[in-house]
Design a protein around this motif. Structure first.
Motif, PDB file in Angstrom:
ATOM      1  N   GLU A  18       0.802  -1.217   0.000  1.00  0.00           N
ATOM      2  CA  GLU A  18       0.000   0.000   0.000  1.00  0.00           C
ATOM      3  C   GLU A  18       0.837   1.271   0.000  1.00  0.00           C
ATOM      4  OE1 GLU A  18      -2.336   0.493   3.704  1.00  0.00           O
ATOM      5  OE2 GLU A  18      -1.351  -1.369   4.303  1.00  0.00           O
ATOM      6  N   LEU A  19       2.133   1.172   0.340  1.00  0.00           N
ATOM      7  CA  LEU A  19       2.998   2.351   0.272  1.00  0.00           C
ATOM      8  C   LEU A  19       3.642   2.516  -1.103  1.00  0.00           C
ATOM      9  CD1 LEU A  19       4.890   2.132   3.688  1.00  0.00           C
ATOM     10  CD2 LEU A  19       3.057   3.715   3.078  1.00  0.00           C
ATOM     11  N   SER A  20       3.674   1.451  -1.872  1.00  0.00           N
ATOM     12  CA  SER A  20       4.446   1.466  -3.118  1.00  0.00           C
ATOM     13  C   SER A  20       3.873   2.401  -4.179  1.00  0.00           C
ATOM     14  CB  SER A  20       4.551   0.047  -3.691  1.00  0.00           C
ATOM     15  OG  SER A  20       3.258  -0.457  -4.023  1.00  0.00           O
ATOM     16  N   ALA A  21       2.596   2.779  -4.037  1.00  0.00           N
ATOM     17  CA  ALA A  21       1.965   3.641  -5.046  1.00  0.00           C
ATOM     18  C   ALA A  21       1.747   5.071  -4.545  1.00  0.00           C
ATOM     19  CB  ALA A  21       0.630   3.039  -5.478  1.00  0.00           C
ATOM     20  N   ILE A  22       2.300   5.412  -3.370  1.00  0.00           N
ATOM     21  CA  ILE A  22       2.066   6.736  -2.785  1.00  0.00           C
ATOM     22  C   ILE A  22       3.275   7.623  -3.057  1.00  0.00           C
ATOM     23  CG2 ILE A  22       1.562   8.002  -0.672  1.00  0.00           C
ATOM     24  CD1 ILE A  22       0.483   5.355   0.460  1.00  0.00           C
ATOM     25  N   SER A  23       3.056   8.704  -3.771  1.00  0.00           N
ATOM     26  CA  SER A  23       4.169   9.563  -4.177  1.00  0.00           C
ATOM     27  C   SER A  23       4.328  10.803  -3.306  1.00  0.00           C
ATOM     28  CB  SER A  23       3.989  10.002  -5.637  1.00  0.00           C
ATOM     29  OG  SER A  23       2.761  10.699  -5.802  1.00  0.00           O
ATOM     30  N   GLU A  52      11.267  12.657  14.236  1.00  0.00           N
ATOM     31  CA  GLU A  52      10.154  12.851  13.321  1.00  0.00           C
ATOM     32  C   GLU A  52      10.632  13.580  12.074  1.00  0.00           C
ATOM     33  OE1 GLU A  52       7.107  14.941  15.416  1.00  0.00           O
ATOM     34  OE2 GLU A  52       6.479  13.181  16.567  1.00  0.00           O
ATOM     35  N   PHE A  53      10.098  13.213  10.916  1.00  0.00           N
ATOM     36  CA  PHE A  53      10.457  13.864   9.659  1.00  0.00           C
ATOM     37  C   PHE A  53       9.438  13.472   8.599  1.00  0.00           C
ATOM     38  CE2 PHE A  53      12.633   9.858  10.099  1.00  0.00           C
ATOM     39  CZ  PHE A  53      12.459   9.231   8.881  1.00  0.00           C
ATOM     40  N   ASN A  54       9.504  14.132   7.456  1.00  0.00           N
ATOM     41  CA  ASN A  54       8.687  13.780   6.297  1.00  0.00           C
ATOM     42  C   ASN A  54       9.598  13.285   5.188  1.00  0.00           C
ATOM     43  OD1 ASN A  54       6.282  14.645   7.537  1.00  0.00           O
ATOM     44  ND2 ASN A  54       6.634  16.749   6.886  1.00  0.00           N
ATOM     45  N   ALA A  55       9.142  12.306   4.443  1.00  0.00           N
ATOM     46  CA  ALA A  55       9.952  11.776   3.345  1.00  0.00           C
ATOM     47  C   ALA A  55       9.036  11.313   2.213  1.00  0.00           C
ATOM     48  CB  ALA A  55      10.835  10.627   3.820  1.00  0.00           C
ATOM     49  N   GLN A  56       9.603  11.292   1.014  1.00  0.00           N
ATOM     50  CA  GLN A  56       8.857  10.952  -0.198  1.00  0.00           C
ATOM     51  C   GLN A  56       9.490   9.745  -0.882  1.00  0.00           C
ATOM     52  OE1 GLN A  56       9.099  13.885  -3.374  1.00  0.00           O
ATOM     53  NE2 GLN A  56       6.944  13.588  -3.869  1.00  0.00           N
ATOM     54  N   LEU A  57       8.647   8.865  -1.405  1.00  0.00           N
ATOM     55  CA  LEU A  57       9.139   7.690  -2.116  1.00  0.00           C
ATOM     56  C   LEU A  57       9.943   8.122  -3.343  1.00  0.00           C
ATOM     57  CD1 LEU A  57       9.083   4.572  -2.258  1.00  0.00           C
ATOM     58  CD2 LEU A  57       7.070   4.785  -3.736  1.00  0.00           C
ATOM     59  N   GLN A  58      11.163   7.577  -3.441  1.00  0.00           N
ATOM     60  CA  GLN A  58      12.080   7.965  -4.503  1.00  0.00           C
ATOM     61  C   GLN A  58      12.158   6.910  -5.595  1.00  0.00           C
ATOM     62  OE1 GLN A  58      16.450   8.273  -3.574  1.00  0.00           O
ATOM     63  NE2 GLN A  58      16.006  10.463  -3.758  1.00  0.00           N
ATOM     64  N   SER A  59      12.213   5.653  -5.183  1.00  0.00           N
ATOM     65  CA  SER A  59      12.289   4.562  -6.150  1.00  0.00           C
ATOM     66  C   SER A  59      11.917   3.257  -5.455  1.00  0.00           C
ATOM     67  CB  SER A  59      13.699   4.458  -6.751  1.00  0.00           C
ATOM     68  OG  SER A  59      14.657   4.162  -5.738  1.00  0.00           O
ATOM     69  N   ILE A  60      11.777   2.219  -6.249  1.00  0.00           N
ATOM     70  CA  ILE A  60      11.464   0.890  -5.730  1.00  0.00           C
ATOM     71  C   ILE A  60      12.545  -0.073  -6.199  1.00  0.00           C
ATOM     72  CG2 ILE A  60       9.827  -1.025  -5.779  1.00  0.00           C
ATOM     73  CD1 ILE A  60       7.608   1.019  -6.225  1.00  0.00           C
ATOM     74  N   ASP A  61      13.179  -0.740  -5.253  1.00  0.00           N
ATOM     75  CA  ASP A  61      14.185  -1.750  -5.572  1.00  0.00           C
ATOM     76  C   ASP A  61      13.470  -3.099  -5.616  1.00  0.00           C
ATOM     77  OD1 ASP A  61      16.239  -3.599  -5.656  1.00  0.00           O
ATOM     78  OD2 ASP A  61      17.550  -2.462  -4.316  1.00  0.00           O
ATOM     79  N   GLN A  62      12.999  -3.464  -6.798  1.00  0.00           N
ATOM     80  CA  GLN A  62      12.206  -4.685  -6.937  1.00  0.00           C
ATOM     81  C   GLN A  62      12.998  -5.928  -6.558  1.00  0.00           C
ATOM     82  OE1 GLN A  62       9.080  -4.850  -7.593  1.00  0.00           O
ATOM     83  NE2 GLN A  62       8.416  -3.155  -8.892  1.00  0.00           N
ATOM     84  N   ALA A  74      15.539  -6.347  -4.449  1.00  0.00           N
ATOM     85  CA  ALA A  74      15.754  -6.500  -3.005  1.00  0.00           C
ATOM     86  C   ALA A  74      14.448  -6.473  -2.226  1.00  0.00           C
ATOM     87  CB  ALA A  74      16.682  -5.397  -2.510  1.00  0.00           C
ATOM     88  N   GLY A  75      13.366  -5.990  -2.843  1.00  0.00           N
ATOM     89  CA  GLY A  75      12.110  -5.863  -2.121  1.00  0.00           C
ATOM     90  C   GLY A  75      12.123  -4.688  -1.163  1.00  0.00           C
ATOM     91  N   HIS A  76      12.741  -3.567  -1.587  1.00  0.00           N
ATOM     92  CA  HIS A  76      12.858  -2.370  -0.745  1.00  0.00           C
ATOM     93  C   HIS A  76      12.076  -1.221  -1.355  1.00  0.00           C
ATOM     94  CE1 HIS A  76      17.060  -3.687   0.944  1.00  0.00           C
ATOM     95  NE2 HIS A  76      16.117  -4.583   1.158  1.00  0.00           N
ATOM     96  N   LEU A  77      11.564  -0.340  -0.505  1.00  0.00           N
ATOM     97  CA  LEU A  77      11.088   0.981  -0.904  1.00  0.00           C
ATOM     98  C   LEU A  77      12.168   1.983  -0.510  1.00  0.00           C
ATOM     99  CD1 LEU A  77       7.383   0.802   0.346  1.00  0.00           C
ATOM    100  CD2 LEU A  77       8.230   0.344  -1.951  1.00  0.00           C
ATOM    101  N   VAL A  78      12.558   2.848  -1.433  1.00  0.00           N
ATOM    102  CA  VAL A  78      13.653   3.783  -1.199  1.00  0.00           C
ATOM    103  C   VAL A  78      13.079   5.198  -1.111  1.00  0.00           C
ATOM    104  CG1 VAL A  78      15.884   4.625  -1.987  1.00  0.00           C
ATOM    105  CG2 VAL A  78      15.167   2.278  -2.548  1.00  0.00           C
ATOM    106  N   TYR A  79      13.298   5.847   0.035  1.00  0.00           N
ATOM    107  CA  TYR A  79      12.796   7.202   0.272  1.00  0.00           C
ATOM    108  C   TYR A  79      13.945   8.208   0.245  1.00  0.00           C
ATOM    109  CZ  TYR A  79       8.208   5.405   1.491  1.00  0.00           C
ATOM    110  OH  TYR A  79       6.981   4.806   1.430  1.00  0.00           O
ATOM    111  N   GLY A  80      13.624   9.432  -0.166  1.00  0.00           N
ATOM    112  CA  GLY A  80      14.626  10.479  -0.208  1.00  0.00           C
ATOM    113  C   GLY A  80      15.111  10.872   1.179  1.00  0.00           C
ATOM    114  N   PHE A  81      16.368  11.310   1.254  1.00  0.00           N
ATOM    115  CA  PHE A  81      16.950  11.714   2.533  1.00  0.00           C
ATOM    116  C   PHE A  81      16.233  12.960   3.044  1.00  0.00           C
ATOM    117  CE2 PHE A  81      20.222  13.511   5.309  1.00  0.00           C
ATOM    118  CZ  PHE A  81      20.641  12.379   5.988  1.00  0.00           C
ATOM    119  N   PRO A  82      15.791  12.987   4.314  1.00  0.00           N
ATOM    120  CA  PRO A  82      15.051  14.153   4.822  1.00  0.00           C
ATOM    121  C   PRO A  82      15.925  15.400   4.928  1.00  0.00           C
ATOM    122  CG  PRO A  82      15.527  12.606   6.600  1.00  0.00           C
ATOM    123  CD  PRO A  82      15.928  11.924   5.327  1.00  0.00           C
ATOM    124  N   GLU A  83      15.353  16.547   4.572  1.00  0.00           N
ATOM    125  CA  GLU A  83      16.085  17.809   4.667  1.00  0.00           C
ATOM    126  C   GLU A  83      16.219  18.281   6.103  1.00  0.00           C
ATOM    127  OE1 GLU A  83      14.401  20.732   2.115  1.00  0.00           O
ATOM    128  OE2 GLU A  83      14.808  19.603   0.275  1.00  0.00           O
TER     129      GLU A  83
END
Length: 236
Positions: free
Chosen positions: A59-64, A79-89, A91-100
Protein backbone atom coordinates in the motif's frame (compact mmCIF):
# COMPACT_ATOMS: atom_id res chain seq x y z
CA UNK A 1 2.80 12.22 28.47
CA UNK A 2 2.42 15.98 28.98
CA UNK A 3 4.22 18.24 26.54
CA UNK A 4 6.06 19.96 29.39
CA UNK A 5 8.05 16.75 29.78
CA UNK A 6 9.52 17.11 26.29
CA UNK A 7 11.89 19.34 24.38
CA UNK A 8 12.18 19.54 20.60
CA UNK A 9 15.37 20.11 18.60
CA UNK A 10 15.38 20.63 14.83
CA UNK A 11 18.39 19.32 12.90
CA UNK A 12 19.22 20.37 9.32
CA UNK A 13 22.87 19.39 8.91
CA UNK A 14 22.92 16.41 6.54
CA UNK A 15 25.81 14.60 8.20
CA UNK A 16 24.35 15.07 11.68
CA UNK A 17 20.99 13.77 10.45
CA UNK A 18 22.74 10.78 8.85
CA UNK A 19 24.57 9.94 12.08
CA UNK A 20 21.39 10.18 14.16
CA UNK A 21 19.36 8.08 11.73
CA UNK A 22 22.07 5.39 11.61
CA UNK A 23 22.11 5.23 15.39
CA UNK A 24 18.31 5.12 15.52
CA UNK A 25 18.27 2.28 12.97
CA UNK A 26 20.61 0.24 15.18
CA UNK A 27 18.50 0.83 18.28
CA UNK A 28 15.00 0.60 16.84
CA UNK A 29 15.16 -1.20 13.51
CA UNK A 30 11.74 0.12 12.44
CA UNK A 31 10.14 3.27 11.05
CA UNK A 32 6.50 4.16 11.71
CA UNK A 33 4.82 5.72 8.66
CA UNK A 34 1.48 7.53 8.95
CA UNK A 35 -0.86 6.98 6.02
CA UNK A 36 -4.63 7.06 5.58
CA UNK A 37 -5.38 7.25 9.34
CA UNK A 38 -3.15 4.23 9.98
CA UNK A 39 0.34 3.70 11.34
CA UNK A 40 2.48 1.29 9.31
CA UNK A 41 5.60 -0.04 11.04
CA UNK A 42 8.29 -1.10 8.53
CA UNK A 43 11.75 -2.60 9.03
CA UNK A 44 14.35 0.18 8.60
CA UNK A 45 16.97 -1.49 6.41
CA UNK A 46 19.67 1.03 5.49
CA UNK A 47 20.41 4.75 5.18
CA UNK A 48 22.96 6.99 3.47
CA UNK A 49 23.02 10.54 2.14
CA UNK A 50 21.08 9.48 -0.94
CA UNK A 51 18.13 8.16 1.03
CA UNK A 52 16.94 5.27 3.15
CA UNK A 53 15.38 1.87 2.54
CA UNK A 54 12.41 0.23 4.23
CA UNK A 55 10.87 -3.17 3.63
CA UNK A 56 8.31 -3.51 0.84
CA UNK A 57 4.69 -2.68 1.71
CA UNK A 58 2.19 -2.91 -1.11
CA UNK A 59 0.00 0.00 0.00
CA UNK A 60 3.00 2.35 0.27
CA UNK A 61 4.45 1.47 -3.12
CA UNK A 62 1.97 3.64 -5.05
CA UNK A 63 2.07 6.74 -2.78
CA UNK A 64 4.17 9.56 -4.18
CA UNK A 65 3.42 12.35 -1.69
CA UNK A 66 5.48 13.19 1.40
CA UNK A 67 4.50 11.10 4.40
CA UNK A 68 5.12 11.76 8.13
CA UNK A 69 7.51 9.25 9.69
CA UNK A 70 8.78 8.49 13.20
CA UNK A 71 11.70 6.46 14.57
CA UNK A 72 11.22 5.77 18.27
CA UNK A 73 13.90 5.22 20.91
CA UNK A 74 13.58 4.57 24.63
CA UNK A 75 13.81 8.25 25.61
CA UNK A 76 13.45 10.12 22.35
CA UNK A 77 11.93 9.97 18.90
CA UNK A 78 12.89 11.37 15.50
CA UNK A 79 10.15 12.85 13.32
CA UNK A 80 10.46 13.86 9.66
CA UNK A 81 8.69 13.78 6.30
CA UNK A 82 9.95 11.78 3.34
CA UNK A 83 8.86 10.95 -0.20
CA UNK A 84 9.14 7.69 -2.12
CA UNK A 85 12.08 7.97 -4.50
CA UNK A 86 12.29 4.56 -6.15
CA UNK A 87 11.46 0.89 -5.73
CA UNK A 88 14.19 -1.75 -5.57
CA UNK A 89 12.21 -4.68 -6.94
CA UNK A 90 15.08 -7.16 -6.69
CA UNK A 91 15.75 -6.50 -3.01
CA UNK A 92 12.11 -5.86 -2.12
CA UNK A 93 12.86 -2.37 -0.74
CA UNK A 94 11.09 0.98 -0.90
CA UNK A 95 13.65 3.78 -1.20
CA UNK A 96 12.80 7.20 0.27
CA UNK A 97 14.63 10.48 -0.21
CA UNK A 98 16.95 11.71 2.53
CA UNK A 99 15.05 14.15 4.82
CA UNK A 100 16.09 17.81 4.67
CA UNK A 101 15.40 18.19 8.39
CA UNK A 102 14.38 16.12 11.36
CA UNK A 103 12.82 16.99 14.70
CA UNK A 104 14.31 15.20 17.70
CA UNK A 105 11.87 15.03 20.62
CA UNK A 106 13.47 14.20 23.96
CA UNK A 107 12.10 13.77 27.43
CA UNK A 108 13.01 16.53 29.88
CA UNK A 109 12.03 14.66 33.02
CA UNK A 110 10.62 11.36 34.20
CA UNK A 111 12.79 8.43 33.16
CA UNK A 112 11.03 5.98 30.89
CA UNK A 113 12.12 2.45 30.11
CA UNK A 114 11.20 0.27 27.15
CA UNK A 115 10.28 -3.08 28.69
CA UNK A 116 11.68 -6.17 26.90
CA UNK A 117 9.07 -8.86 26.24
CA UNK A 118 10.86 -11.41 28.42
CA UNK A 119 9.88 -9.50 31.59
CA UNK A 120 6.24 -10.42 30.92
CA UNK A 121 4.84 -7.20 32.40
CA UNK A 122 1.11 -6.91 31.76
CA UNK A 123 -1.99 -4.88 32.57
CA UNK A 124 -5.40 -6.46 33.07
CA UNK A 125 -8.86 -4.98 33.27
CA UNK A 126 -12.53 -5.33 32.43
CA UNK A 127 -13.79 -2.97 29.73
CA UNK A 128 -17.28 -1.54 29.24
CA UNK A 129 -18.17 -4.35 26.84
CA UNK A 130 -17.77 -6.77 29.75
CA UNK A 131 -14.74 -8.51 28.25
CA UNK A 132 -11.57 -9.05 30.29
CA UNK A 133 -8.51 -7.70 28.48
CA UNK A 134 -4.83 -8.42 29.02
CA UNK A 135 -2.32 -5.94 27.60
CA UNK A 136 1.44 -6.20 27.35
CA UNK A 137 3.27 -3.28 28.99
CA UNK A 138 5.70 -1.94 26.39
CA UNK A 139 7.19 0.98 28.31
CA UNK A 140 6.95 2.36 31.81
CA UNK A 141 7.64 5.59 33.67
CA UNK A 142 6.70 6.94 37.09
CA UNK A 143 3.74 8.74 35.53
CA UNK A 144 2.35 6.29 33.02
CA UNK A 145 2.86 3.46 30.56
CA UNK A 146 2.24 2.28 27.04
CA UNK A 147 0.15 -0.83 26.47
CA UNK A 148 -0.02 -3.15 23.49
CA UNK A 149 -3.22 -4.97 22.59
CA UNK A 150 -3.48 -7.63 19.88
CA UNK A 151 -7.20 -8.22 20.56
CA UNK A 152 -9.99 -6.17 18.91
CA UNK A 153 -10.74 -3.19 21.16
CA UNK A 154 -14.29 -2.22 22.20
CA UNK A 155 -15.86 0.30 19.82
CA UNK A 156 -16.33 2.74 22.71
CA UNK A 157 -12.58 2.99 23.34
CA UNK A 158 -11.61 6.63 22.76
CA UNK A 159 -8.74 9.00 23.54
CA UNK A 160 -9.45 10.77 26.82
CA UNK A 161 -11.45 7.99 28.45
CA UNK A 162 -10.75 6.72 31.97
CA UNK A 163 -9.85 3.04 32.30
CA UNK A 164 -10.93 2.18 35.84
CA UNK A 165 -9.97 -0.73 38.06
CA UNK A 166 -7.04 -1.94 35.98
CA UNK A 167 -4.21 -3.97 37.53
CA UNK A 168 -0.57 -3.78 36.51
CA UNK A 169 1.61 -6.84 37.06
CA UNK A 170 5.32 -6.04 37.14
CA UNK A 171 6.80 -9.45 37.82
CA UNK A 172 9.08 -9.59 40.85
CA UNK A 173 8.35 -5.94 41.65
CA UNK A 174 4.71 -6.58 42.47
CA UNK A 175 1.16 -5.81 41.30
CA UNK A 176 -0.96 -2.69 41.82
CA UNK A 177 -4.55 -1.62 41.10
CA UNK A 178 -4.60 1.57 38.99
CA UNK A 179 -6.91 3.87 37.08
CA UNK A 180 -5.53 5.03 33.73
CA UNK A 181 -6.22 8.08 31.58
CA UNK A 182 -6.04 7.02 27.93
CA UNK A 183 -4.07 9.81 26.21
CA UNK A 184 -3.56 8.36 22.77
CA UNK A 185 -4.53 5.23 20.88
CA UNK A 186 -2.95 4.04 17.64
CA UNK A 187 -3.64 1.15 15.31
CA UNK A 188 -0.41 -0.26 13.89
CA UNK A 189 0.34 -2.60 11.03
CA UNK A 190 3.78 -4.08 11.56
CA UNK A 191 5.96 -5.95 9.07
CA UNK A 192 8.39 -8.17 10.96
CA UNK A 193 11.83 -9.30 9.82
CA UNK A 194 10.30 -12.36 8.08
CA UNK A 195 7.88 -10.17 6.14
CA UNK A 196 4.83 -11.26 8.16
CA UNK A 197 2.08 -8.73 8.87
CA UNK A 198 1.00 -8.21 12.50
CA UNK A 199 -1.76 -5.81 13.64
CA UNK A 200 -2.13 -4.31 17.09
CA UNK A 201 -3.15 -1.21 19.04
CA UNK A 202 -0.93 0.84 21.32
CA UNK A 203 -2.51 2.76 24.21
CA UNK A 204 -0.49 5.55 25.81
CA UNK A 205 -1.79 6.12 29.34
CA UNK A 206 -1.11 8.22 32.42
CA UNK A 207 -1.81 7.02 35.93
CA UNK A 208 -4.95 8.82 37.15
CA UNK A 209 -4.35 10.74 40.40
CA UNK A 210 -1.49 8.51 41.64
CA UNK A 211 -0.52 8.72 45.29
CA UNK A 212 2.99 10.11 45.99
CA UNK A 213 4.06 6.73 47.42
CA UNK A 214 2.99 4.99 44.21
CA UNK A 215 4.95 7.48 42.04
CA UNK A 216 8.06 6.88 44.17
CA UNK A 217 7.61 3.13 43.82
CA UNK A 218 7.34 3.39 40.02
CA UNK A 219 10.51 5.53 39.99
CA UNK A 220 12.29 2.76 41.93
CA UNK A 221 11.01 0.10 39.51
CA UNK A 222 12.17 2.08 36.46
CA UNK A 223 15.61 2.66 37.98
CA UNK A 224 15.98 -1.02 38.87
CA UNK A 225 14.98 -2.01 35.33
CA UNK A 226 17.56 0.36 33.84
CA UNK A 227 20.29 -1.11 36.06
CA UNK A 228 19.13 -4.66 35.31
CA UNK A 229 19.29 -4.06 31.54
CA UNK A 230 22.78 -2.55 31.89
CA UNK A 231 23.94 -5.61 33.83
CA UNK A 232 22.45 -7.91 31.20
CA UNK A 233 24.18 -5.97 28.40
CA UNK A 234 27.56 -6.23 30.13
CA UNK A 235 27.20 -9.99 30.50
CA UNK A 236 26.54 -10.55 26.79
Amino acid sequence: MENTLYKEITKQDRFEILAMMREARKKSGHIEIAYDDKILSCPFLQVDLNGFHVAWMEELSAISEFLPMVIKGSGEKIEFNAQLQSIDQQAGHLVYGFPEEIVVIQRRQSMRITVPDYYGFRCEGRFRDGFNYTFAIKDLSAHGLQLQCTQPLPTLTRNGMLLKNMTIHLGKFGSWPVDLNLLNMKALTHIDDEGQTVNWHTLSCMFAKPAPAFVRKMEEVVMELILDLKRTKRLR
